[in-house]
Design a protein around this motif. Sequence first.
Motif, PDB file in Angstrom:
ATOM      1  N   HIS A 140      -8.426   8.148   2.182  1.00 21.05           N
ATOM      2  CA  HIS A 140      -8.592   6.983   3.047  1.00 21.05           C
ATOM      3  C   HIS A 140      -9.889   7.066   3.862  1.00 21.05           C
ATOM      4  N   SER A 148       0.848   1.373   7.215  1.00 19.21           N
ATOM      5  CA  SER A 148      -0.073   2.465   7.534  1.00 19.21           C
ATOM      6  C   SER A 148       0.434   3.785   6.953  1.00 19.21           C
ATOM      7  N   ASP A 179      -2.030  -0.499  -4.291  1.00 21.45           N
ATOM      8  CA  ASP A 179      -2.825  -1.264  -3.332  1.00 21.45           C
ATOM      9  C   ASP A 179      -2.935  -2.681  -3.876  1.00 21.45           C
ATOM     10  N   ARG A 215      -7.104   1.827   3.898  1.00 22.15           N
ATOM     11  CA  ARG A 215      -5.750   1.796   4.444  1.00 22.15           C
ATOM     12  C   ARG A 215      -5.759   2.477   5.810  1.00 22.15           C
ATOM     13  N   ASN A 216      -5.086   1.890   6.766  1.00 23.10           N
ATOM     14  CA  ASN A 216      -5.022   2.489   8.090  1.00 23.10           C
ATOM     15  C   ASN A 216      -4.271   3.810   8.025  1.00 23.10           C
ATOM     16  N   LYS A 219       0.867  -1.183   0.000  1.00 18.68           N
ATOM     17  CA  LYS A 219       0.000   0.000   0.000  1.00 18.68           C
ATOM     18  C   LYS A 219       0.901   1.230   0.000  1.00 18.68           C
TER      19      LYS A 219
END
Length: 491
Positions: A72, A235, A102, A129-130, A26
């Motif tokens: 996000h 992240s 991703d 995504r965090n 990511k």
Amino acid sequence: MSFKSEVRQSTINNLLEKVRDRKYDKYLSRLTLKKVRGFSDEHISFDFPVTAIIGPNGGGKTTVLGAAAILHRSIAPRQFFSKSGNYDAEMQDWSIEYEVIDRSVSAKGSIQRTASFKNKKWNRDALARNALLFGVSRTVPASERKELIPCTSRKFSVPESRVEAFTDNVRKCISRILGKSVEGFKRLKVNASGTVSMLTGKTENGVGYSEFHFGAGESSIIKMVAAIEAAEDASLVLIEEIENGLHPVATVRLVEYLIEVAERKRIQVVLTTHSNEALKPLPDKAVWSATKDKLFQGKLDVASLRAITGQIETQGVIFVEDEFAKTWVEAILRESSKGLVDHFEVHAMAGDGTAVAMNKYHNANPAIEVPSICIIDGDSAQIEGERVLRLPGAAPESFIFDSCVDTWPSIGGKLSVALLQRFEREAEVLALCKNVRTTNMDHHLLFAQLGEKLGLVPDATVRQAFVTQWAQTNTQAVDEILARLEALGNA
């Protein structure tokens, strides 16, 4: 004294290559501000996993940070781009485009996403995504946080089950940034859900104290590091004004930590800053300048932004490639009988391309009345023009070094004194110069290597001595450059 980062150059190179080769599950590779506030079709590429956005107040740093954030799902657009009734009509048709990696969506190539504001609301193809956001409110002192008012009671305490000690790794990371032990530090869950928390610590003598007696920067570091270490790999971390509440040394160490954790946990960081210290550990490609309607890539002194945005009171501005060129040009200016050194600001950019681009933007901006010129190195591939001129010679450092050695009979004594040596030692100093020139493999290190042999004379002192003697000796070349600059000042 030149800055030496704790981060190895091999680590920097490996991370640059990793981004270049798209070796991430990511990763936000690029975004384009098609239309957002003053930006139109401006792009930023994230060529290093820790990216710093610098710029003057109101220049657009937070706009870029917000654009990266709202891709996000975990971050609502209103956190950065709220609409206030009928008072934000300009938000209509705002649009942001993204290029993203991703692997859960595309196993090989990158994917495209958009976020746009139409019909009074945001529409976005958000990703799962965090994302961790650390805003400027993180440095609000505990005494000013309303949710901690119950903690000021003399009877306040929490059950032992709601007291959390930090892991060894978290303590180690925090201690390095703050430069002190945090062995006895803990986090208290003020409420059962843990949505409100407070820190406690201990002095070296074992005396306990609460977050009400922490420095704002100290508590923000502890919370950020704990959250980043607890976050899942890959992240996205977003930090506003990273230097807030921090000593310059702690700012450098925090950025170095972020580079280390970017390698270890494959996280990506986007931060904003007004601090030169925050930029020191980063490579040139990791730094972008936001100047109201333009984005420029490349590391530069934060003070240079005043020139880029026209916030200066001098007769003219000179953009050059790097710090050595800045030292050289300032030496030339000092030779002016008309005091041009007092009428021009010289600003070092991160390379010839950045210097030329900044100069073009500066002169094209109708809001900036002070003219600028760009002086590129002799080996630059950039094209000369009316406002772009070239320094003599090829590689600047070796050109100056060799020119001074060639004219040693007339300047050797003076140069030796400027190098903090006795006048009588000029023959020995010349021998050292020739020895350094023979063994040198990187012309950028010539002056540092000579300074070392002269008894640890600082690199900056050696450079200053050489360019000053060159400027005082080569009057024809100096006069030609000064004439161009004088004409600019009178334009």
